[in-house]
Each structure stands twice: as C-alpha cells, then as structure tokens.
Design an enzyme around this catalytic site. Structure first.
Site, PDB file in Angstrom:
ATOM      1  N   ASN A 360       0.982  -1.209   0.089  1.00  0.00           N
ATOM      2  CA  ASN A 360      -0.024   0.041   0.108  1.00  0.00           C
ATOM      3  C   ASN A 360       0.834   1.205  -0.020  1.00  0.00           C
ATOM      4  O   ASN A 360       2.137   1.285  -0.088  1.00  0.00           O
ATOM      5  CB  ASN A 360      -0.958  -0.103   1.134  1.00  0.00           C
ATOM      6  CG  ASN A 360      -2.348   0.513   0.643  1.00  0.00           C
ATOM      7  OD1 ASN A 360      -2.189   1.629   0.270  1.00  0.00           O
ATOM      8  ND2 ASN A 360      -3.275  -0.263   0.984  1.00  0.00           N
ATOM      9  N   HIS A 362       2.609   3.278   2.250  1.00  0.00           N
ATOM     10  CA  HIS A 362       3.886   3.287   2.731  1.00  0.00           C
ATOM     11  C   HIS A 362       4.850   2.414   1.918  1.00  0.00           C
ATOM     12  O   HIS A 362       6.041   2.746   1.828  1.00  0.00           O
ATOM     13  CB  HIS A 362       3.682   2.868   4.219  1.00  0.00           C
ATOM     14  CG  HIS A 362       4.913   3.123   4.962  1.00  0.00           C
ATOM     15  ND1 HIS A 362       5.882   2.299   5.380  1.00  0.00           N
ATOM     16  CD2 HIS A 362       5.339   4.256   5.388  1.00  0.00           C
ATOM     17  CE1 HIS A 362       6.739   2.861   5.916  1.00  0.00           C
ATOM     18  NE2 HIS A 362       6.222   4.060   6.210  1.00  0.00           N
ATOM     19  N   CYS A 363       4.357   1.271   1.307  1.00  0.00           N
ATOM     20  CA  CYS A 363       5.176   0.295   0.862  1.00  0.00           C
ATOM     21  C   CYS A 363       5.829   0.946  -0.574  1.00  0.00           C
ATOM     22  O   CYS A 363       6.934   0.432  -1.067  1.00  0.00           O
ATOM     23  CB  CYS A 363       4.565  -1.067   0.243  1.00  0.00           C
ATOM     24  SG  CYS A 363       3.537  -1.600   1.692  1.00  0.00           S
ATOM     25  N   ILE A 364       5.084   1.846  -1.083  1.00  0.00           N
ATOM     26  CA  ILE A 364       5.562   2.392  -2.636  1.00  0.00           C
ATOM     27  C   ILE A 364       6.511   3.703  -2.258  1.00  0.00           C
ATOM     28  O   ILE A 364       6.630   4.504  -3.175  1.00  0.00           O
ATOM     29  CB  ILE A 364       4.287   2.619  -3.447  1.00  0.00           C
ATOM     30  CG1 ILE A 364       3.493   3.670  -3.069  1.00  0.00           C
ATOM     31  CG2 ILE A 364       3.692   1.227  -3.646  1.00  0.00           C
ATOM     32  CD1 ILE A 364       2.566   4.051  -3.998  1.00  0.00           C
TER      33      ILE A 364
END
Length: 374
Positions: A360, A362-364
C-alpha cells in the site's frame, strides 16, 4: 557506488522518525505485469494521486525505466516538485528497495543504507524469481542523487520491516525478521545488533506478528507505526473471529509490557482495519500476467488491508482508502489520524489498486530526511 568503511552508528548517524522533516520522497513508477494488472493503468492513476498529495509539501523523485518513462512523463506532466530519475527496477516497492536514510544530528548530514534485497525471502519464500535490478536500485539511487552510503550486505532487510521513533527505538516484527528466507544464520540478538549498528539505534522492539496474510512475512509498517516518541498506532479489530484478532492482541500485550530506549512506557492508539475484508476478485485475476517463479493470486484471497500503511509527508498524512462497503472504516481511520497529527492534513487516496499489487501507500514510498548530502 563507493561505500563508507565504517557503520552509521560509528559515524554518529541514526534513522530519523518518519514524522520528522523530509527533503523528499522516492517512488518507482509501476509496470510489472504480475503486480499491476491491465498494464498498470489503474495503479498509475493511484500513484499519480499519491505523488500529487506528497508533492504539496516535499519533492518527489519518481524512478522510471525506459518502458515506463513515456507514461510517467505524460501522467505527471506539469506537476510541481516532481522529478523523474532514470533508474531500472524489477518492481515498484520503493520502501523496500530504496535506501533507508540516516542522519547525523551534529551537522545534519544525510547518508543511505543499502540492505541486501532478495524479494522478501529469496529461494525460501520469495515472491519472484529474479530480483537483481531491485537489489541494485539503492546503490544506483544514492549515486544518482549524490548521497554517500553504507553497504549492509549480506544482511537482508527491507525498509518496510522497520520503523524508528528518531530517539533510539526501532520497531520490527518477529514474523518478518526471524523468517527463514532472510538471515537464518543469525540469532535474534545478532539481528538486533546489526539493526542498531546500521540505524544508530539503542533498542529494538519485537512485535510478534504483523497483518495476517501479509506476503512480506508481516512487515511492521502494515501493523504498527510511531506517531511520536513513546506513542504508536496499532492495526486493530474487535472481532474475535477475524484472523487478525489474535495477531493484534499479541502485539498489544507485548507493547503494554515494554518501554522504549528512553524508558518510556508505550502508549497504544488502536487503528481499526477495514470492517469488510478486501478480497481478490476473478476480474482482478484476468488482468495479471505472472512470470515463472512469481507468486500468484487467487480469487477470494484476502488482501492485507491496513490503515497503518500511510505515508507521513511534511504537510499531510497520505492515507489509503478502500471505499465501497468500507467507506465508514475509511472515514474512521481518517478521523483517528487527524486527531493524532493535528499539524498535518489527512488526504485519503483510493488505494485498492495498490493493495492488489501486494502492498500500500507506505510500501511504495521512501522518505529522504531533511539535511545535507555533504
């Protein structure tokens, strides 16, 4: 890339908290057909909305490969504070493949830590068979932006596996960092010591679990995050029939019995997960093209949806929203985080298209702390 012969800890560097000031943020324009369905068309629209929200208060660096540059140029044209970088990668998870940046308080110098990346588990349970470009991405980015760096290899880590309070405390999960596909030759204490050396920390808090079903072996950034020193948000459900219930309960019990590096008790703010599970549909499946050795999705598969996976920009909390039956949950999460970050605007972005990719907001994203390159 010429790496420093010392460690960040030896040189007085430490990992700032994400809620401290940034000079910029890194993203990678999505392309991989096994992650981003239908030519990444819908995912790129979501990325554009996230980039626009972050760029209101900090510079956004978007890495592109030769195939994706035309799309990025077209969709990001005219956006202020956005800069494209020609850097190749296997996928678009900047949190995990970009450097983790550290800062020296004495002079404000900023450097990057390059972890070894093996697609979240290598030959044990990695999510794709080839990750050479992703593993080289951090060094390439440090060179491109002119930052000095430290090479943590052969230590395997991803940026989503750690949060910092900026005052010597790190937050990780046992499920992730003790997994067999990362550093099985090291004990728990040895892993903690390596994290402290590379991130200038004094204490590691080990949550037992993350979000149930999180294919990263349960990264901490999907389940718990510091909102200020001594305070965290924790993904939560009150439903004892939900698989997440036992995970969140175990994390709460652990946090209630712990103190941070400065001896403070941890205050926990519960952040409920979406009320209705977000599932992979048959329509979703028809849009993917999976390579040999790549983890595949199945219709009805529950995705690891969590509101903890937000990005804390200089001027905003960029929050995933799932819409539909979860509109009420979206609004509740925005209200909770607005109360915890009164100095920032909460910007909710429709993020299901990122979640179906495997992560999501934060992951990108990966923040670059305020400071000088020196």
């Amino acid at each position: 890339m010429q790496y420093e012969p010392t460690t960040p800890q030896q040189d007085g560097f430490s990992m700032p908290a994400e809620f401290s000031p940034h000079q910029g943020c890194i993203l990678i324009w999505p392309e991989r057909p096994g992650s981003w369905k239908n030519g990444a068309a819908a995912a790129r629209k979501a990325f554009r909305s996230i980039i626009a929200a972050i760029a209101e208060s900090e510079t956004v660096y978007v890495a592109v490969n030769p195939h994706s540059r035309p799309s990025a140029e077209r969709m990001l044209a005219g956006m202020a504070n956005v800069r494209l970088l020609d850097l190749d990668s296997d996928d678009a998870w900047a949190r995990d493949v970009a450097p983790t940046f550290v800062r020296r308080a004495a002079d404000g110098a900023v450097r990057g830590v390059n972890w070894r990346f093996n697609a979240w588990g290598g030959e044990v349970d990695g999510l794709y068979a080839h990750w050479e470009k992703d593993d080289a991405f951090a060094g390439g980015l440090l060179d491109t932006l002119g930052f000095r760096g430290y090479n943590a290899a052969p230590f395997v880590m991803e940026g989503g596996a750690v949060h910092s309070d900026g005052e010597g405390t790190l937050l990780v999960t046992e499920a992730c960092l003790l997994s067999a596909g990362r550093n099985p030759q090291l004990t728990k204490d040895e892993i903690a010591a390596a994290l402290c050396r590379m991130l200038g920390a004094k204490k590691v808090l080990w949550l037992p679990r993350g979000i149930d079903g999180d294919e990263t072996n349960e990264h901490v950034d999907n389940v718990c995050a510091f909102v200020r020193p001594g305070e965290v948000v924790l993904a939560w459900t009150d439903d004892p029939t939900d698989p997440q219930y036992a995970c969140s309960q175990a994390c709460l019990r652990y946090l209630e019995g712990e103190t941070d590096a400065r001896g403070r008790r941890i205050r926990v703010h519960k952040l409920p997960i979406p009320r209705v599970p977000v599932l992979v549909t048959q329509e979703d499946l028809e849009g993917y093209t999976f390579e040999d050795g790549e983890d595949v999705r199945e219709a009805g598969e529950r995705l690891a949806a969590s509101y903890v996976n937000y990005y804390c920009a200089n001027g905003a909390i960029v929050l995933p929203a799932f819409g539909g039956e979860n509109a009420e949950s979206d609004a509740q999460a925005a209200e909770i985080l607005a109360g915890l970050f009164p100095e920032r605007r909460v910007i909710s972005v429709a993020a299901r298209e990122i979640l179906t990719g495997g992560g999501n907001i934060h992951c990108i994203t990966q923040q670059i702390p305020e400071g000088a390159k020196l």
